[in-house]
Scaffold this active site. Structure first.
Site, PDB file in Angstrom:
ATOM      1  N   LYS A  34     -20.472  49.135  60.390  1.00 18.20           N
ATOM      2  CA  LYS A  34     -19.720  48.776  61.604  1.00 18.20           C
ATOM      3  C   LYS A  34     -18.298  48.378  61.213  1.00 18.20           C
ATOM      4  O   LYS A  34     -18.009  48.175  60.027  1.00 18.20           O
ATOM      5  CB  LYS A  34     -20.433  47.621  62.319  1.00 18.20           C
ATOM      6  CG  LYS A  34     -20.543  46.343  61.492  1.00 18.20           C
ATOM      7  CD  LYS A  34     -21.528  45.364  62.109  1.00 18.20           C
ATOM      8  CE  LYS A  34     -21.647  44.119  61.245  1.00 18.20           C
ATOM      9  NZ  LYS A  34     -22.761  43.249  61.680  1.00 18.20           N
ATOM     10  N   TYR A 251      10.030  32.082  53.224  1.00 19.22           N
ATOM     11  CA  TYR A 251       9.948  31.328  54.487  1.00 19.22           C
ATOM     12  C   TYR A 251       9.332  29.960  54.257  1.00 19.22           C
ATOM     13  O   TYR A 251       8.348  29.823  53.528  1.00 19.22           O
ATOM     14  CB  TYR A 251       9.081  32.078  55.499  1.00 19.22           C
ATOM     15  CG  TYR A 251       9.696  33.334  56.046  1.00 19.22           C
ATOM     16  CD1 TYR A 251      10.863  33.281  56.818  1.00 19.22           C
ATOM     17  CD2 TYR A 251       9.098  34.568  55.823  1.00 19.22           C
ATOM     18  CE1 TYR A 251      11.411  34.442  57.338  1.00 19.22           C
ATOM     19  CE2 TYR A 251       9.643  35.726  56.352  1.00 19.22           C
ATOM     20  CZ  TYR A 251      10.803  35.662  57.110  1.00 19.22           C
ATOM     21  OH  TYR A 251      11.331  36.804  57.625  1.00 19.22           O
TER      22      TYR A 251
HETATM   23  C1  LIG Z   1     -23.490  42.892  60.532  1.00 22.13           C
HETATM   24  C2  LIG Z   1     -24.975  42.847  60.534  1.00 22.13           C
HETATM   25  C3  LIG Z   1     -25.684  43.023  59.340  1.00 22.13           C
HETATM   26  C4  LIG Z   1     -25.007  43.123  57.984  1.00 22.13           C
HETATM   27  O1  LIG Z   1     -24.612  41.815  57.611  1.00 22.13           O
HETATM   28  P1  LIG Z   1     -23.933  41.525  56.187  1.00 22.13           P
HETATM   29  O2  LIG Z   1     -23.823  40.040  56.155  1.00 22.13           O
HETATM   30  O3  LIG Z   1     -22.611  42.177  56.193  1.00 22.13           O
HETATM   31  O4  LIG Z   1     -24.843  42.075  55.159  1.00 22.13           O
HETATM   32  C5  LIG Z   1     -27.071  43.073  59.419  1.00 22.13           C
HETATM   33  N1  LIG Z   1     -27.710  42.942  60.609  1.00 22.13           N
HETATM   34  C6  LIG Z   1     -27.062  42.750  61.769  1.00 22.13           C
HETATM   35  C7  LIG Z   1     -27.826  42.601  63.035  1.00 22.13           C
HETATM   36  C8  LIG Z   1     -25.673  42.684  61.770  1.00 22.13           C
HETATM   37  O5  LIG Z   1     -25.023  42.476  62.921  1.00 22.13           O
END
Ligand SMILES: *Cc1c(COP(=O)(O)O)cnc(C)c1O
Length: 373
Positions: A34, A251
């Site tokens: 994702k 800055y």
């Molecule tokens: C994002 C997500 C994962 C992966 O999590 P990580 O901490 O990046 O390994 C697994 N399961 C669900 C439901 C998620 O939303």
């Protein structure tokens, strides 16, 4: 010739990390890609994994559609499920697996004219209190789903709140609650994100769901030597100057030289996704040697201390994170998480390495879109 800032993505490392994650978990594993594969480029990462992976997970249907349009044929689970009837229809057309985490989504399935039977992942809330059916309603939700006549198989899943804090009892409590709530239900199980997979053997069931660890990063504090960083955020020194004691830099004048200080200018900044909160002393590698960020990070430029690196000069390579400096170390120094840093990377071109398992093969597959105006 463009500026020398690049995001290098080593897809051989990605493959190795996936195989390590799945081997540790046992059974099968969905590669979570994702958010554009946590900033690594979802299409290129999916293509690099497609021959070895059991399936992918994305948050939203649009992300899955992008993968299908790029020719990715593996199973894809949509973690937030469908938002409306047209997404249910699309999910059928694109042959996607759907998470179902609240009643409205069961209703959408019931009302769907689709003839298809969906592969559904039923999400049970065991303590996250965000998405998912209450554990007391697990059996009821399972029953309502089955009687919709629209599901082929139901995989039972939950998600951990604190798996990245080993020793905290909450993860084990979540597992217990999940096991009790689903004891009478058939179907495969999926519990573990990366942290759960790494810290809690009892959470390893039919399907793992590793995300962050695929990219070679962790949050639970421990180093995992088998994991290789996938992203290198690289640039080079394009100018140098020397500060006399008492002179300030950048800055806010947040850095004041206490000795003669040789400064290297690097043409990357927070507009590329490097955290503006990175303070003086944040580690950075110049020609492979660790030195420190000094001065506040600008939009298009940042400054590093070259005083103790006499051989470093214009053209020296700079790694903001990658094999020498972990993204976790930069995140800790900046009071950010590695998730945030990786997802925030933008503007600089991504270059994919080892796409054909060859050391020097190098191909630019995607240029992140730059927002202008
Ligand atoms: C994002 C997500 C994962 C992966 O999590 P990580 O901490 O990046 O390994 C697994 N399961 C669900 C439901 C998620 O939303």
């Amino acid at each position: 010739m463009t500026r020398p800032t690049q995001i290098r993505i080593d897809v051989a490392a990605l493959r190795a990390n996936y195989l390590f994650a799945r081997g540790l978990h046992g059974g099968r594993a969905l590669a979570v890609i994702k958010a554009d594969a946590y900033g690594h480029g979802a299409v290129a990462c999916a293509q690099a994994l497609s021959a070895v992976v059991d399936g992918f997970a994305v948050a939203f249907l649009d992300e899955a559609r992008t993968l299908r349009e790029a020719g990715v044929r593996n199973p894809i689970l949509v973690l937030e499920g469908a938002f409306n009837a047209s997404e249910i229809k699309l999910a059928q057309q694109l042959d996607l697996w759907l998470v179902v985490h609240h009643d409205e989504q069961i209703r959408l399935l019931q009302e769907s004219p689709a003839q298809a039977r969906f592969n559904v992942w039923l999400k049970i809330d065991t303590g996250m209190s965000r998405a998912g059916f209450k554990s007391s309603d697990a059996t009821g939700a399972h029953e309502r789903l089955l009687s919709s006549g629209k599901v082929g198989s139901i995989t039972l899943m939950t998600h951990f709140a604190r798996a990245d804090e080993p020793g905290v009892p909450m993860t084990v409590q979540q597992i217990d609650l999940f096991d009790k709530a689903t004891a009478s239900l058939p179907g495969e199980r999926s519990l573990s994100n990366s942290a759960g997979l790494l810290t809690t053997p009892a959470a390893r069931r039919d399907w793992g769901r590793p995300g962050l660890m695929l990219y070679g990063a962790t949050t639970h504090g421990a180093e995992v030597p088998e994991l290789q960083p996938v992203m290198s955020f690289e640039s080079s020194v394009f100018a140098t100057r020397t500060l006399e004691p008492g002179e300030s830099l950048g800055y806010g004048a947040t850095f004041v030289a206490s000795r003669r200080t040789r400064v290297g200018l690097v043409c990357a900044g927070y507009a590329d996704g490097y955290p503006q909160t990175a303070p003086n002393g944040t580690p950075v590698a110049v020609d492979g040697q660790t030195t420190a960020l000094i001065g506040r990070v600008s939009m298009d430029m940042l400054t590093v201390d070259l005083t103790d690196l006499p051989d470093a000069d214009i053209g020296s390579s700079v790694e903001l994170w990658g094999r020498n400096i972990s993204v976790g170390a930069v995140a800790r120094a900046s009071a950010r998480s590695p998730y945030e840093l990786l997802c925030a990377v933008r503007r600089a071109p991504r270059v994919y390495l080892n796409t054909e398992n060859s050391e020097d093969h190098c191909e630019i597959l995607s240029w992140p879109r730059v927002r202008t105006g």
